[in-house]
Design a protein around this motif. Sequence first.
Motif, short mmCIF file in Angstrom:
data_model
loop_
_atom_site.label_atom_id
_atom_site.label_comp_id
_atom_site.label_asym_id
_atom_site.label_seq_id
_atom_site.Cartn_x
_atom_site.Cartn_y
_atom_site.Cartn_z
N ASP A 62 55.26 -13.82 29.60
CA ASP A 62 56.21 -13.68 28.49
C ASP A 62 56.93 -15.00 28.22
O ASP A 62 57.18 -15.35 27.06
CB ASP A 62 57.21 -12.55 28.77
N ARG A 63 57.24 -15.76 29.24
CA ARG A 63 57.89 -17.06 29.05
C ARG A 63 56.95 -18.03 28.36
O ARG A 63 57.34 -18.75 27.43
CB ARG A 63 58.34 -17.64 30.39
N LEU A 64 55.68 -18.06 28.79
CA LEU A 64 54.72 -18.96 28.16
C LEU A 64 54.46 -18.57 26.71
O LEU A 64 54.30 -19.44 25.84
CB LEU A 64 53.40 -18.96 28.95
N ARG A 65 54.44 -17.27 26.43
CA ARG A 65 54.25 -16.81 25.06
C ARG A 65 55.43 -17.26 24.19
O ARG A 65 55.23 -17.76 23.07
CB ARG A 65 54.13 -15.30 25.03
N ASP A 66 56.65 -17.13 24.72
CA ASP A 66 57.83 -17.58 23.97
C ASP A 66 57.80 -19.08 23.74
O ASP A 66 58.15 -19.56 22.65
CB ASP A 66 59.11 -17.18 24.71
N LEU A 67 57.40 -19.85 24.74
CA LEU A 67 57.32 -21.30 24.57
C LEU A 67 56.28 -21.68 23.53
O LEU A 67 56.48 -22.61 22.75
CB LEU A 67 57.00 -21.98 25.91
#
Length: 123
Positions: A62-67
């Motif tokens: 989820d963090r990588l998707r947001d970035l």
Amino acid sequence: MKSLLYVLSAMAVIGLAFWAYRENYETQHVLNQAERLQRDIGDARSRLAMLRAEWAYLNRPDRLRDLAEINFGGLALLPLRPDQFGRIDQVAYPTEEKMVISQTVEVSSDGAGEPDLQARDEE
């Protein structure tokens, strides 16, 4: 004669005491080094565990998707789709080069091409 035996015995005891003294201090030194190495190994393992935890935290999907969404303008990253992967028959594997071994052996009727076994046995 007895006095010579007493002197030699005393010298042997002094020599053994000196040897035992040196061995004791060398053993203590090696044990201290082993303890220091064990402590360093424990510190390295704890640092490695912390780094693995940080890596897992930073690589959350989820963090990588947001970035990727935040930096879409500069990176233009898109989600992966199944049609972006190739098939196994599209992979170009390197070909095996066949090695050609050619060796010529001359054989004469007098046996010159054969090794001399008698000369080897005599050596």
